[in-house]
Design a protein around this motif. Structure first.
Motif, short mmCIF file in Angstrom:
data_model
loop_
_atom_site.label_atom_id
_atom_site.label_comp_id
_atom_site.label_asym_id
_atom_site.label_seq_id
_atom_site.Cartn_x
_atom_site.Cartn_y
_atom_site.Cartn_z
N GLY A 175 43.85 46.96 1.47
CA GLY A 175 42.48 47.02 1.98
C GLY A 175 41.92 48.42 1.94
N ASN A 176 42.78 49.39 2.17
CA ASN A 176 42.37 50.79 2.11
C ASN A 176 41.94 51.17 0.70
OD1 ASN A 176 43.14 53.81 1.63
ND2 ASN A 176 42.81 53.59 3.83
N VAL A 177 42.72 50.77 -0.28
CA VAL A 177 42.40 51.10 -1.68
C VAL A 177 41.08 50.45 -2.09
CG1 VAL A 177 43.14 50.80 -4.07
CG2 VAL A 177 44.78 51.50 -2.34
N VAL A 178 40.90 49.19 -1.76
CA VAL A 178 39.65 48.49 -2.10
C VAL A 178 38.48 49.13 -1.36
CG1 VAL A 178 38.43 46.29 -1.93
CG2 VAL A 178 40.80 46.34 -2.68
N LYS A 195 37.22 52.38 -2.91
CA LYS A 195 36.41 52.17 -4.12
C LYS A 195 34.98 51.77 -3.76
CE LYS A 195 39.85 52.54 -7.06
NZ LYS A 195 40.03 53.72 -7.84
N MET A 196 34.83 51.02 -2.65
CA MET A 196 33.52 50.50 -2.32
C MET A 196 32.70 51.40 -1.39
SD MET A 196 34.52 46.51 -1.87
CE MET A 196 32.83 45.95 -1.78
N GLY A 197 33.39 52.13 -0.48
CA GLY A 197 32.61 52.86 0.51
C GLY A 197 33.20 54.17 0.98
N ALA A 200 38.67 52.91 5.86
CA ALA A 200 39.14 52.60 7.22
C ALA A 200 38.78 51.17 7.60
CB ALA A 200 38.54 53.58 8.22
N ILE A 201 37.57 50.74 7.26
CA ILE A 201 37.16 49.37 7.57
C ILE A 201 37.99 48.37 6.78
CG2 ILE A 201 35.26 47.71 7.39
CD1 ILE A 201 33.37 50.11 7.98
N GLY A 202 38.16 48.62 5.49
CA GLY A 202 38.96 47.73 4.66
C GLY A 202 40.40 47.64 5.13
N ALA A 203 40.98 48.78 5.52
CA ALA A 203 42.35 48.79 6.01
C ALA A 203 42.47 48.00 7.30
CB ALA A 203 42.82 50.22 6.22
N GLY A 204 41.51 48.17 8.19
CA GLY A 204 41.57 47.45 9.46
C GLY A 204 41.46 45.95 9.29
N VAL A 205 40.50 45.52 8.50
CA VAL A 205 40.30 44.08 8.28
C VAL A 205 41.50 43.46 7.55
CG1 VAL A 205 38.87 42.39 7.08
CG2 VAL A 205 37.79 44.23 8.36
N ALA A 206 41.95 44.12 6.50
CA ALA A 206 43.06 43.57 5.72
C ALA A 206 44.38 43.67 6.49
CB ALA A 206 43.17 44.29 4.39
N GLY A 207 44.57 44.73 7.27
CA GLY A 207 45.77 44.84 8.10
C GLY A 207 45.83 43.75 9.15
N ALA A 208 44.69 43.44 9.76
CA ALA A 208 44.64 42.36 10.74
C ALA A 208 44.91 41.01 10.08
CB ALA A 208 43.28 42.34 11.43
N ALA A 209 44.29 40.79 8.94
CA ALA A 209 44.49 39.51 8.25
C ALA A 209 45.93 39.36 7.78
CB ALA A 209 43.54 39.43 7.05
N GLY A 210 46.50 40.42 7.23
CA GLY A 210 47.87 40.35 6.76
C GLY A 210 48.86 40.10 7.88
N SER A 211 48.67 40.76 9.01
CA SER A 211 49.55 40.55 10.16
C SER A 211 49.41 39.14 10.72
CB SER A 211 49.26 41.56 11.26
OG SER A 211 49.61 42.85 10.86
N ALA A 212 48.18 38.65 10.82
CA ALA A 212 47.96 37.32 11.38
C ALA A 212 48.55 36.23 10.50
CB ALA A 212 46.46 37.08 11.58
N VAL A 213 48.38 36.36 9.21
CA VAL A 213 48.90 35.35 8.29
C VAL A 213 50.42 35.33 8.32
CG1 VAL A 213 49.12 34.76 5.85
CG2 VAL A 213 46.89 35.30 6.80
N ALA A 214 51.03 36.50 8.42
CA ALA A 214 52.49 36.59 8.33
C ALA A 214 53.20 36.35 9.66
CB ALA A 214 52.87 37.95 7.77
N ALA A 215 52.51 36.45 10.78
CA ALA A 215 53.17 36.33 12.09
C ALA A 215 53.47 34.87 12.43
CB ALA A 215 52.27 36.93 13.17
N ARG A 216 54.37 34.71 13.40
CA ARG A 216 54.68 33.37 13.90
C ARG A 216 53.49 32.81 14.65
NH1 ARG A 216 58.37 36.46 15.78
NH2 ARG A 216 57.78 36.00 17.93
#
Length: 123
Positions: A37-40, A43-45, A51-67
């Protein structure tokens, strides 16, 4: 691209510590999501988009992978960790530092958030 692979590798390396504690999937999802998310976002902003991309993608990645019972806390931890790591990494090491910080922060935040959710039972 040549900076992304070392950042992902370092994020996976740090995620091993969280995996040993049993939080591996949420940590791995938060780390990978935060770094990508940070890399994307860069490129965009620029640094704000990173920071926004990392936060959103980090949250999504953790939520999808968690129990199932710990998704919300893992998402909060992964998102905050990835965004904070991106900002701190950017101030210390520019674009590369931002990507590494987002990966590490997402991994640690996702693992900690998932671990915090273990102690609470819903009735």
């Amino acid at each position: 691209m040549r900076l992304t692979l070392p950042a992902l590798f370092l994020g996976l390396l740090v995620a091993q510590g969280a995996m040993a504690a049993g939080d591996g999937t949420a940590a791995l999802g938060g780390g990978l999501g935060g770094a990508l998310g940070n890399v994307v976002g860069q490129k965009m902003g620029g640094s704000t988009g990173a920071a926004i991309g990392a936060g959103v993608a980090g949250a999504a990645g953790s939520a999808v992978a968690a129990r199932k019972g710990s998704r919300t806390k893992a998402a909060i931890g992964g998102g905050v960790g990835a965004a904070g790591g991106s900002v701190i990494g950017n101030s210390l090491g520019g674009k590369t530092g931002s990507t590494i910080g987002a990966g590490l922060g997402g991994a640690l935040g996702g693992g900690v958030g998932s671990n915090l959710a273990k102690g609470h039972k819903r009735h």
